[in-house]
Design a protein around this motif. Structure first.
Motif, PDB file in Angstrom:
ATOM      1  N   PHE A   1     -39.668 -44.530 -65.534  1.00  0.00           N
ATOM      2  CA  PHE A   1     -38.537 -44.175 -64.676  1.00  0.00           C
ATOM      3  C   PHE A   1     -37.332 -45.061 -64.972  1.00  0.00           C
ATOM      4  O   PHE A   1     -36.191 -44.613 -64.908  1.00  0.00           O
ATOM      5  CB  PHE A   1     -38.946 -44.289 -63.201  1.00  0.00           C
ATOM      6  N   PHE A   2     -37.593 -46.300 -65.322  1.00  0.00           N
ATOM      7  CA  PHE A   2     -36.479 -47.188 -65.659  1.00  0.00           C
ATOM      8  C   PHE A   2     -35.795 -46.700 -66.941  1.00  0.00           C
ATOM      9  O   PHE A   2     -34.570 -46.704 -67.048  1.00  0.00           O
ATOM     10  CB  PHE A   2     -36.986 -48.621 -65.820  1.00  0.00           C
TER      11      PHE A   2
ATOM     12  N   PHE B   1     -33.687 -43.832 -66.107  1.00  0.00           N
ATOM     13  CA  PHE B   1     -32.467 -44.318 -65.467  1.00  0.00           C
ATOM     14  C   PHE B   1     -31.469 -44.785 -66.523  1.00  0.00           C
ATOM     15  O   PHE B   1     -30.276 -44.448 -66.468  1.00  0.00           O
ATOM     16  CB  PHE B   1     -32.829 -45.464 -64.518  1.00  0.00           C
TER      17      PHE B   1
ATOM     18  N   ALA C   1     -31.306 -43.812 -69.582  1.00  0.00           N
ATOM     19  CA  ALA C   1     -30.826 -42.656 -70.329  1.00  0.00           C
ATOM     20  C   ALA C   1     -29.684 -41.967 -69.594  1.00  0.00           C
ATOM     21  O   ALA C   1     -28.650 -41.635 -70.188  1.00  0.00           O
ATOM     22  CB  ALA C   1     -31.979 -41.680 -70.547  1.00  0.00           C
ATOM     23  N   VAL C   2     -29.858 -41.782 -68.278  1.00  0.00           N
ATOM     24  CA  VAL C   2     -28.785 -41.131 -67.508  1.00  0.00           C
ATOM     25  C   VAL C   2     -27.553 -42.028 -67.479  1.00  0.00           C
ATOM     26  O   VAL C   2     -26.411 -41.568 -67.579  1.00  0.00           O
ATOM     27  CB  VAL C   2     -29.261 -40.795 -66.075  1.00  0.00           C
ATOM     28  N   LEU C   3     -27.790 -43.343 -67.399  1.00  0.00           N
ATOM     29  CA  LEU C   3     -26.668 -44.288 -67.400  1.00  0.00           C
ATOM     30  C   LEU C   3     -25.885 -44.161 -68.699  1.00  0.00           C
ATOM     31  O   LEU C   3     -24.648 -44.117 -68.702  1.00  0.00           O
ATOM     32  CB  LEU C   3     -27.205 -45.711 -67.233  1.00  0.00           C
ATOM     33  N   ALA C   4     -26.621 -44.064 -69.843  1.00  0.00           N
ATOM     34  CA  ALA C   4     -25.957 -43.932 -71.143  1.00  0.00           C
ATOM     35  C   ALA C   4     -25.140 -42.653 -71.180  1.00  0.00           C
ATOM     36  O   ALA C   4     -23.997 -42.631 -71.663  1.00  0.00           O
ATOM     37  CB  ALA C   4     -27.002 -43.929 -72.250  1.00  0.00           C
ATOM     38  N   ALA C   5     -25.711 -41.589 -70.622  1.00  0.00           N
ATOM     39  CA  ALA C   5     -25.000 -40.310 -70.626  1.00  0.00           C
ATOM     40  C   ALA C   5     -23.722 -40.389 -69.806  1.00  0.00           C
ATOM     41  O   ALA C   5     -22.669 -39.873 -70.200  1.00  0.00           O
ATOM     42  CB  ALA C   5     -25.908 -39.218 -70.077  1.00  0.00           C
ATOM     43  N   VAL C   6     -23.812 -41.069 -68.700  1.00  0.00           N
ATOM     44  CA  VAL C   6     -22.656 -41.132 -67.807  1.00  0.00           C
ATOM     45  C   VAL C   6     -21.558 -42.013 -68.398  1.00  0.00           C
ATOM     46  O   VAL C   6     -20.364 -41.731 -68.250  1.00  0.00           O
ATOM     47  CB  VAL C   6     -23.099 -41.649 -66.421  1.00  0.00           C
ATOM     48  N   LEU C   7     -21.974 -43.076 -69.078  1.00  0.00           N
ATOM     49  CA  LEU C   7     -20.976 -44.009 -69.593  1.00  0.00           C
ATOM     50  C   LEU C   7     -20.374 -43.572 -70.923  1.00  0.00           C
ATOM     51  O   LEU C   7     -19.351 -44.099 -71.342  1.00  0.00           O
ATOM     52  CB  LEU C   7     -21.601 -45.406 -69.748  1.00  0.00           C
ATOM     53  N   SER C   8     -21.019 -42.598 -71.580  1.00  0.00           N
ATOM     54  CA  SER C   8     -20.488 -42.203 -72.890  1.00  0.00           C
ATOM     55  C   SER C   8     -19.243 -41.341 -72.702  1.00  0.00           C
ATOM     56  O   SER C   8     -19.095 -40.631 -71.712  1.00  0.00           O
ATOM     57  CB  SER C   8     -21.550 -41.404 -73.641  1.00  0.00           C
ATOM     58  N   PRO C   9     -18.309 -41.415 -73.691  1.00  0.00           N
ATOM     59  CA  PRO C   9     -17.104 -40.587 -73.567  1.00  0.00           C
ATOM     60  C   PRO C   9     -17.483 -39.117 -73.655  1.00  0.00           C
ATOM     61  O   PRO C   9     -18.303 -38.729 -74.468  1.00  0.00           O
ATOM     62  CB  PRO C   9     -16.258 -41.011 -74.767  1.00  0.00           C
ATOM     63  N   ALA C  10     -16.943 -38.341 -72.788  1.00  0.00           N
ATOM     64  CA  ALA C  10     -17.235 -36.902 -72.804  1.00  0.00           C
ATOM     65  C   ALA C  10     -15.981 -36.147 -72.397  1.00  0.00           C
ATOM     66  O   ALA C  10     -14.912 -36.739 -72.244  1.00  0.00           O
ATOM     67  CB  ALA C  10     -18.387 -36.584 -71.862  1.00  0.00           C
ATOM     68  N   ARG C  11     -16.147 -34.862 -72.203  1.00  0.00           N
ATOM     69  CA  ARG C  11     -14.971 -34.022 -71.907  1.00  0.00           C
ATOM     70  C   ARG C  11     -14.536 -34.278 -70.473  1.00  0.00           C
ATOM     71  O   ARG C  11     -15.003 -33.662 -69.545  1.00  0.00           O
ATOM     72  CB  ARG C  11     -15.350 -32.557 -72.092  1.00  0.00           C
TER      73      ARG C  11
END
Lengths: 741, 63
Positions: free
Chosen positions: B24-25, B28, B30-40
């Motif tokens: 689970f960590f 967590f 992985a989602v953090l990386a997704a949120v912090l990465s530049p996106a549209r």
């Protein structure tokens, strides 16, 4: 492109109904809270069986959690959901069934709790018929909600809706599994779980009731109403994704931190602590997201009371969600557990986060729902400052009380003895702080009265007939792919692009299933080992079931809510074992349906109460605690000396326990007679020592038998342990006077 | 006859909760990386504006 346009209107009548229910039950819940605060500072304010602290405390918690906060959630959710989905609720009938059903449940709770009908589980006190009603109403709410999701005209479901979905699903799961019980009468049941397992289930439920009834739905409200009031979008939509999934994944694990240093297995306790500490990240992410939504709009906070309430609410959320993880650290918890520190923590969240978010939301909603300007902005400002000052007084005094008492309990003098061996000494030190709490609670309640006056006066300005705006929108066409969806090549690029999440947002039922999977998997990871690993609850041969009379006494202990003030769980600290006796073992509560470990010590622990005092001491103490201990703040229970024991009902209770696997042997056939025989022995002992005669058929005898049994099994010699369980349990009277004073 | 508790108890399953913690960590992170990465960012700006208009759907007919 679909050229057809639909015309529809939003159902605001249901929102208005929930709004009124919120303010009415908010007033009731807070008033009961003030009454029990007074009772702690001034015990003469306990009146009879019904208006005593033990029975009113669950009424207070249920009223503020499920009636005030619950109705506030539904009020905001019905308003926000329709507008976010651009559709009316699927069924007005189901919406109204939800409303009236919920209010009927609240009324049932308000009647049964003061009458002493309780399951003895915090926030799950309501007895089985009401639990069934809750389930029916909840299913109606869920069906209406999820079908509405499928009828939406907005492709994507906004973050507020995710939080509502998670709350609806998880509350259902928690409610069903924690309330599984065997009924033994129209308003009496026994939990199917016992001891460690029951404690584990209860705090898996209890913690997540806070999480999924008081936190996630209110985060949904924050994500909708804060941007509305500030008139700007949420600071970071991406951050809200992290906030949401992290909470859903992490919260469900954290329950065991309520049971540190108890008889819960250490691995479960540690796991609960680690997940609780991790929770600080998403929680503060959410708080920052809320506060930064006001970037560039802080000048509005000065002018708008609505935003003032929201800012304080989000700040209180941040404070509570920082303090929660700190309290979950075992060493901190060792000091804080059983003290008022936990009560202060809860009230930072309840008064600040839930209360102020609700007030802000209703101040924003009232002019729109009643189609009239707010009666007085100045009164709203006054409400804000009066209630804020009330919160400060409340939490400052109760933090002080908690830390003071925690430190006094563990203090040793230079000779190595407890510095404050008399429990009452630690209680008396708290009295000034209890009175400050009363002052703080009075201010908060005064603010609420101002609020209600303001809202009612606004309602009085409503038009003769409400204008119902007609909305026109195209139906949702899901057959065409969404343009400009985030994409990328490669697994990592696709993952961090979050296009998958956008697709989930367009599939609310799939989204809901994923939430359910997250909650269920996390729960099962903890629950299965606790239930199946035998070594988690080592059995103790000398621990036997309660005799029929003791079982009846235990039910009286539950009826009077004694567990609200007395724990039955001695932690393995020297300062606890010096004060109360040997620490509690998991195997000691294997027949406890439900467990009665408690969560607060307003009075001393009772796990080893058996044999400490003669039966007559208990009779005098229950009749009037101040005749034994002049400074005691315990309510008096003189009616126990006159109420008759329901001997005829005991057999059914023993049978139910036997059905749950408690080895009752002969008692299955002779519970009534065995109870009468033991009661005669107890009554004779009381009379022989100079107590009143004729108590054999009175409730006090059953309660004394139970209290005298507590914690004594483990002291029985091995020979007794080898005796057949049923015979020993059924025939051995309670140790009437095993010890001295 | 051995009960299921005996069988499961002998299998040492309590450690699997720790494995779950690590999994689970990682989820967590992985989602953090997704949120912090530049996106549209424009995409999310539109999503963030959903509550601001009660009358007009924001996303069924995106440009």
């Amino acid at each position: 492109m679909n050229a057809r346009l639909d015309s529809f209107s939003y159902d605001d009548a249901i929102v208005r109904k929930f709004l009124f229910a919120t303010i009415i039950f908010g007033l009731v819940g807070m008033l009961v809270g003030l009454i029990i605060a007074v009772q702690l500072a001034y015990p003469a304010a306990n009146f009879g069986p019904i208006f005593a602290f033990g029975r009113l405390r669950p009424l207070h918690t249920n009223a503020v959690v499920f009636a005030f906060a619950g109705n506030a959630w539904f009020c905001g959710a019905y308003y926000a959901t329709q507008r976010l989905l651009k559709t009316r609720m699927w069924s007005d009938k189901l919406s109204n069934f939800h409303f009236w059903g919920w209010q009927a449940i609240i009324v049932a709770a308000a009647i049964t709790l003061p009458l002493g009908y309780t399951q003895a589980k915090e926030y799950a006190e309501l007895e089985w018929p009401i639990d069934v009603a809750i389930l029916i109403v909840w299913v109606a709410f869920a069906v209406n909600y999820f079908v509405t999701l499928t009828k939406r005209r907005e492709r994507h479901i906004y973050v507020a809706i995710w939080f509502f979905i998670a709350s609806i699903i998880t509350v259902a799961v928690l409610h069903i599994f924690n309330n599984l019980a065997i009924p033994v009468g129209p308003l009496k049941s026994y939990s199917i779980y016992a001891g460690v397992q029951d404690a584990f289930m209860q705090w898996w439920y209890g913690h997540n009731a806070v999480a999924f009834f008081l936190t996630t739905p209110f985060l949904g409200l924050m994500y909708y109403f804060l941007p509305k009031a500030a008139d700007r979008p949420v600071f970071s939509y991406k951050l809200s994704i992290l906030h949401f999934w992290s909470l859903v994944f992490l919260y469900i694990w954290a329950g065991p931190h309520h049971l540190h240093y108890t008889a819960l297995p250490d691995w479960a306790s540690t796991l609960g602590m680690v997940f609780s500490v991790m929770l600080i990240a998403p929680s503060w992410g959410g708080m920052i997201n809320g506060l930064l939504t006001l970037r560039g709009a802080w000048h509005k906070v000065v002018e708008e009371p609505v935003l003032k309430f929201f800012v304080l609410a989000v700040t209180a959320y941040g404070m509570s969600t920082f303090e929660g993880p700190v309290l979950s650290i075992k060493t901190v918890n060792g000091l804080a557990h059983y003290t008022d520190w936990i009560i202060a923590h809860v009230h930072t969240g309840a008064l600040g986060w839930n209360g102020f978010l609700t007030f802000g939301m209703i101040y924003w909603l009232a002019p729109r729902l009643f189609q009239a300007p707010l009666f007085s902005k100045k009164l709203a400002e006054t409400h804000f400052w009066v209630s804020t000052f009330g919160i400060l007084l409340y939490v400052a005094s109760i933090y002080s009380a908690g830390i003071t008492q925690g430190l006094m309990w563990r203090a040793f003098d230079e000779t190595g003895r407890l510095q404050f061996p008399d429990f009452i000494e630690t209680t008396m030190r708290l009295m000034p702080m209890y009175w400050v709490r009363v002052a703080g609670g009075t201010l908060y309640l005064a603010g609420t009265v101002i609020f209600i006056y303001n809202i009612v006066m606004t309602w009085k300005r409503r038009p003769a007939a409400y204008d119902v705006p007609v909305v026109t929108a195209a139906p949702l066409d899901l057959s065409t792919p969404e343009p400009h969806a985030p994409a990328g090549t490669g697994v990592y690029a696709r993952f961090v692009g979050l296009g998958w999440h956008r697709r989930w947002e367009g599939m609310p039922l799939f989204f809901s299933v994923m939430v359910l999977v997250a909650v269920a998997v996390a729960s099962l990871f903890e629950i299965i080992p606790t239930f199946l690993i035998k070594s988690n609850v080592p059995t103790i041969a000398s621990v036997k079931p309660y005799t029929p009379l003791e079982l009846a006494g235990r039910d009286l202990y539950i009826r009077e809510g004694c567990f609200n003030c007395h724990s039955q769980m001695i932690r393995p600290f020297r300062f606890e074992t010096e004060r109360y006796g040997d620490y509690s073992k998991p195997g000691e509560s294997v027949y406890d349906h439900p467990f009665l470990w408690g969560s607060r010590r307003i009075g001393p622990d009772l796990a080893r109460e058996g044999g400490k005092y003669p039966a007559l001491w208990h009779v005098r103490h229950m009749e009037n605690p101040r005749s034994i201990s002049p400074k005691s703040i315990m309510p008096s229970y003189p009616f126990l000396l006159t109420n008759r024991t329901d001997f005829d009902g005991i057999q059914k209770r023993v049978d139910a326990m036997a059905m749950l696997g408690v080895p009752y042997g002969d008692a299955i056939n002779h519970a009534n007679q065995m109870a009468r025989d033991q009661a005669a022995l107890v009554a004779a002992d009381i009379e022989k020592n100079g107590g009143p005669a004729g108590l054999a058929d009175k409730e006090i005898t059953a309660l004394v038998a139970y209290l005298e049994r507590l914690g004594t099994d483990i002291r029985q010699p091995a020979a007794t342990a080898a005796a057949p369980a049923a015979t020993a349990a059924a025939t051995t009277p309670a140790p009437l006077k095993a010890g001295g004073n | 006859m051995r009960s299921i508790a005996d069988v499961v108890g002998a299998s040492g399953l309590s450690g699997y909760a720790i494995v779950a913690l690590i999994l689970f960590f990682l989820a967590f992170l992985a989602v953090l990386a997704a949120v912090l990465s530049p996106a549209r960012s424009s995409y999310y700006e539109r999503a963030g504006r959903l509550p601001l208009d009660d009358l007009t759907p924001q996303t069924p007919r995106e440009p």
